[in-house]
Design a protein around this motif. Structure first.
Motif, mmCIF file in Angstrom:
data_model
loop_
_atom_site.group_PDB
_atom_site.id
_atom_site.type_symbol
_atom_site.label_atom_id
_atom_site.label_comp_id
_atom_site.label_asym_id
_atom_site.label_seq_id
_atom_site.Cartn_x
_atom_site.Cartn_y
_atom_site.Cartn_z
ATOM 1 N N ALA A 95 0.819 -1.215 0.000
ATOM 2 C CA ALA A 95 0.000 0.000 0.000
ATOM 3 C C ALA A 95 0.850 1.261 0.000
ATOM 4 C CB ALA A 95 -0.956 -0.008 1.191
ATOM 5 N N ARG A 96 1.958 1.219 0.698
ATOM 6 C CA ARG A 96 2.810 2.415 0.769
ATOM 7 C C ARG A 96 3.715 2.564 -0.454
ATOM 8 N NH1 ARG A 96 5.396 -0.690 5.404
ATOM 9 N NH2 ARG A 96 7.285 -1.554 4.486
ATOM 10 N N LEU A 97 3.783 1.525 -1.289
ATOM 11 C CA LEU A 97 4.645 1.569 -2.473
ATOM 12 C C LEU A 97 3.906 1.966 -3.747
ATOM 13 C CD1 LEU A 97 6.715 -1.737 -2.106
ATOM 14 C CD2 LEU A 97 7.332 0.561 -1.344
ATOM 15 N N LEU A 98 2.609 1.749 -3.782
ATOM 16 C CA LEU A 98 1.867 1.941 -5.028
ATOM 17 C C LEU A 98 1.737 3.415 -5.382
ATOM 18 C CD1 LEU A 98 -0.980 -0.716 -4.656
ATOM 19 C CD2 LEU A 98 1.201 -0.917 -5.895
ATOM 20 N N ASP A 99 2.184 3.764 -6.581
ATOM 21 C CA ASP A 99 2.009 5.119 -7.095
ATOM 22 C C ASP A 99 0.550 5.336 -7.492
ATOM 23 O OD1 ASP A 99 4.844 5.509 -6.963
ATOM 24 O OD2 ASP A 99 5.018 4.441 -8.864
ATOM 25 N N LYS A 100 -0.060 4.273 -8.008
ATOM 26 C CA LYS A 100 -1.470 4.285 -8.392
ATOM 27 C C LYS A 100 -2.062 2.944 -8.004
ATOM 28 C CE LYS A 100 -0.832 7.261 -12.375
ATOM 29 N NZ LYS A 100 -1.044 7.449 -13.818
ATOM 30 N N GLU A 101 -3.273 2.965 -7.472
ATOM 31 C CA GLU A 101 -3.976 1.727 -7.166
ATOM 32 C C GLU A 101 -5.042 1.496 -8.227
ATOM 33 O OE1 GLU A 101 -6.659 -0.380 -3.677
ATOM 34 O OE2 GLU A 101 -5.373 1.313 -3.152
ATOM 35 N N LEU A 102 -5.283 0.222 -8.527
ATOM 36 C CA LEU A 102 -6.362 -0.162 -9.436
ATOM 37 C C LEU A 102 -7.473 -0.772 -8.581
ATOM 38 C CD1 LEU A 102 -4.246 -1.843 -12.254
ATOM 39 C CD2 LEU A 102 -5.235 0.451 -12.252
ATOM 40 N N PRO A 103 -8.337 0.055 -7.986
ATOM 41 C CA PRO A 103 -9.334 -0.470 -7.056
ATOM 42 C C PRO A 103 -10.292 -1.469 -7.694
ATOM 43 C CG PRO A 103 -9.723 1.859 -7.474
ATOM 44 C CD PRO A 103 -8.430 1.497 -8.141
ATOM 45 N N GLY A 104 -10.508 -1.358 -8.984
ATOM 46 C CA GLY A 104 -11.403 -2.292 -9.661
ATOM 47 C C GLY A 104 -10.942 -3.730 -9.562
ATOM 48 N N PHE A 105 -9.638 -3.950 -9.521
ATOM 49 C CA PHE A 105 -9.138 -5.314 -9.420
ATOM 50 C C PHE A 105 -9.628 -5.970 -8.135
ATOM 51 C CE2 PHE A 105 -6.073 -8.323 -7.703
ATOM 52 C CZ PHE A 105 -6.120 -9.298 -8.683
ATOM 53 N N GLY A 129 -1.975 -2.453 -8.611
ATOM 54 C CA GLY A 129 -1.602 -1.068 -8.806
ATOM 55 C C GLY A 129 -0.313 -0.962 -9.589
ATOM 56 N N VAL A 130 0.293 0.192 -9.497
ATOM 57 C CA VAL A 130 1.512 0.497 -10.239
ATOM 58 C C VAL A 130 2.565 1.013 -9.265
ATOM 59 C CG1 VAL A 130 2.504 1.942 -12.066
ATOM 60 C CG2 VAL A 130 0.159 1.079 -12.288
ATOM 61 N N CYS A 131 3.757 0.474 -9.387
ATOM 62 C CA CYS A 131 4.918 0.930 -8.624
ATOM 63 C C CYS A 131 6.059 1.140 -9.616
ATOM 64 C CB CYS A 131 5.302 -0.105 -7.569
ATOM 65 S SG CYS A 131 6.841 0.258 -6.689
ATOM 66 N N ASN A 132 6.510 2.378 -9.741
ATOM 67 C CA ASN A 132 7.630 2.674 -10.634
ATOM 68 C C ASN A 132 7.372 2.168 -12.054
ATOM 69 O OD1 ASN A 132 10.159 3.745 -11.226
ATOM 70 N ND2 ASN A 132 11.210 1.824 -10.790
ATOM 71 N N ALA A 133 6.180 2.440 -12.568
ATOM 72 C CA ALA A 133 5.756 2.034 -13.920
ATOM 73 C C ALA A 133 5.737 0.524 -14.114
ATOM 74 C CB ALA A 133 6.614 2.715 -14.989
ATOM 75 N N THR A 134 5.656 -0.230 -13.012
ATOM 76 C CA THR A 134 5.565 -1.687 -13.058
ATOM 77 C C THR A 134 4.213 -2.086 -12.496
ATOM 78 O OG1 THR A 134 7.958 -1.864 -12.724
ATOM 79 C CG2 THR A 134 6.635 -3.837 -12.276
ATOM 80 N N LEU A 135 3.512 -2.937 -13.216
ATOM 81 C CA LEU A 135 2.202 -3.407 -12.797
ATOM 82 C C LEU A 135 2.356 -4.406 -11.658
ATOM 83 C CD1 LEU A 135 -0.830 -3.266 -13.560
ATOM 84 C CD2 LEU A 135 -0.390 -5.142 -15.154
ATOM 85 N N ILE A 136 1.557 -4.261 -10.616
ATOM 86 C CA ILE A 136 1.628 -5.128 -9.434
ATOM 87 C C ILE A 136 0.257 -5.778 -9.224
ATOM 88 C CG2 ILE A 136 2.066 -5.266 -6.948
ATOM 89 C CD1 ILE A 136 4.501 -4.153 -8.353
ATOM 90 N N PHE A 137 0.242 -7.098 -9.032
ATOM 91 C CA PHE A 137 -0.965 -7.814 -8.634
ATOM 92 C C PHE A 137 -0.639 -8.586 -7.373
ATOM 93 C CE2 PHE A 137 -1.717 -7.602 -13.263
ATOM 94 C CZ PHE A 137 -3.009 -7.080 -13.276
ATOM 95 N N SER A 138 -1.457 -8.432 -6.344
ATOM 96 C CA SER A 138 -1.265 -9.156 -5.093
ATOM 97 C C SER A 138 -2.500 -10.010 -4.827
ATOM 98 C CB SER A 138 -1.033 -8.170 -3.944
ATOM 99 O OG SER A 138 -0.852 -8.858 -2.737
ATOM 100 N N LEU A 139 -2.276 -11.325 -4.790
ATOM 101 C CA LEU A 139 -3.364 -12.304 -4.701
ATOM 102 C C LEU A 139 -3.285 -13.078 -3.400
ATOM 103 C CD1 LEU A 139 -2.699 -13.866 -8.223
ATOM 104 C CD2 LEU A 139 -4.143 -11.910 -7.683
ATOM 105 N N PRO A 140 -4.403 -13.652 -2.977
ATOM 106 C CA PRO A 140 -4.339 -14.567 -1.835
ATOM 107 C C PRO A 140 -3.437 -15.760 -2.154
ATOM 108 C CG PRO A 140 -6.606 -13.968 -2.327
ATOM 109 C CD PRO A 140 -5.761 -13.473 -3.471
ATOM 110 N N GLY A 141 -3.091 -16.512 -1.138
ATOM 111 C CA GLY A 141 -2.231 -17.678 -1.324
ATOM 112 C C GLY A 141 -2.957 -18.928 -1.782
ATOM 113 N N SER A 142 -4.258 -18.955 -1.693
ATOM 114 C CA SER A 142 -5.046 -20.115 -2.105
ATOM 115 C C SER A 142 -4.907 -20.368 -3.602
ATOM 116 C CB SER A 142 -6.517 -19.865 -1.753
ATOM 117 O OG SER A 142 -7.383 -20.598 -2.577
#
Length: 166
Positions: A95-105, A129-142
């Motif tokens: 959360a503290r790294l994301l330059d932009k969040e994609l709340p829709g995801f 979201g986006v961190c340093n022009a890199t797309l980030i996806f964070s998913l559950p472990g299941s």
């Protein structure tokens, strides 16, 4: 389910890093991380880095920042640590790294999860979201949650979203 318009032929494959956040999994026991890698490869994308990292926010943040600084990586996919248990810190680290969040995801992922698992879907803090022009996806472990996110959301959009960041 509605499908987006097709990607143009000039949108290249995406080079990704895959991170599993876990205090107990190893590369040999990490089914979700392997599933992400397999699905990316089957869709024609590349995985240039794979690691299992402990659920320690400072370690997660440092690793994501390091990977996002690499010019050869366009997307980072994480699994694990998105719940509300005391050791679930992936969301907090990101959360503290994301330059932009994609709340829709997160919103759509929880909606799709609700259809599969019911009200327990509210405990997920999956985020993109986006961190340093890199797309980030964070998913559950299941593994079931990973399969759902990959098939319904990430694979249909990863080329398009990364092309917007180029």
């Amino acid at each position: 389910m509605a499908r987006p318009h097709p990607d143009s032929a000039d949108q290249p494959a995406v080079t990704c890093a895959v991170l599993t956040v876990s205090d107990t999994r190893t590369p040999e026991t990490d089914k979700s991380g392997q599933l992400i890698q397999d699905q990316l490869a089957a869709a024609g994308h590349r995985v240039s880095d794979y690691q299992v990292v402990k659920d320690e926010p400072e370690q997660i943040a440092a690793l994501v920042q390091s990977l996002a600084a690499r010019s050869d990586i366009q997307a980072i996919l994480l699994s694990g640590g998105t719940g509300i248990a005391p050791r679930d810190t992936t969301y907090d680290a990101l959360a503290r790294l994301l330059d932009k969040e994609l709340p829709g995801f997160g919103e759509i992922f929880r909606q799709l999860s609700y259809a599969e698992i019911g009200s327990r879907a509210i405990a997920s803090r999956a985020v993109a979201g986006v961190c340093n022009a890199t797309l980030i996806f964070s998913l559950p472990g299941s593994s079931n949650a990973v399969a759902l996110a990959m098939e319904a959301l990430i694979l249909p959009e990863i080329r398009h979203l990364t092309s917007l960041l180029r």
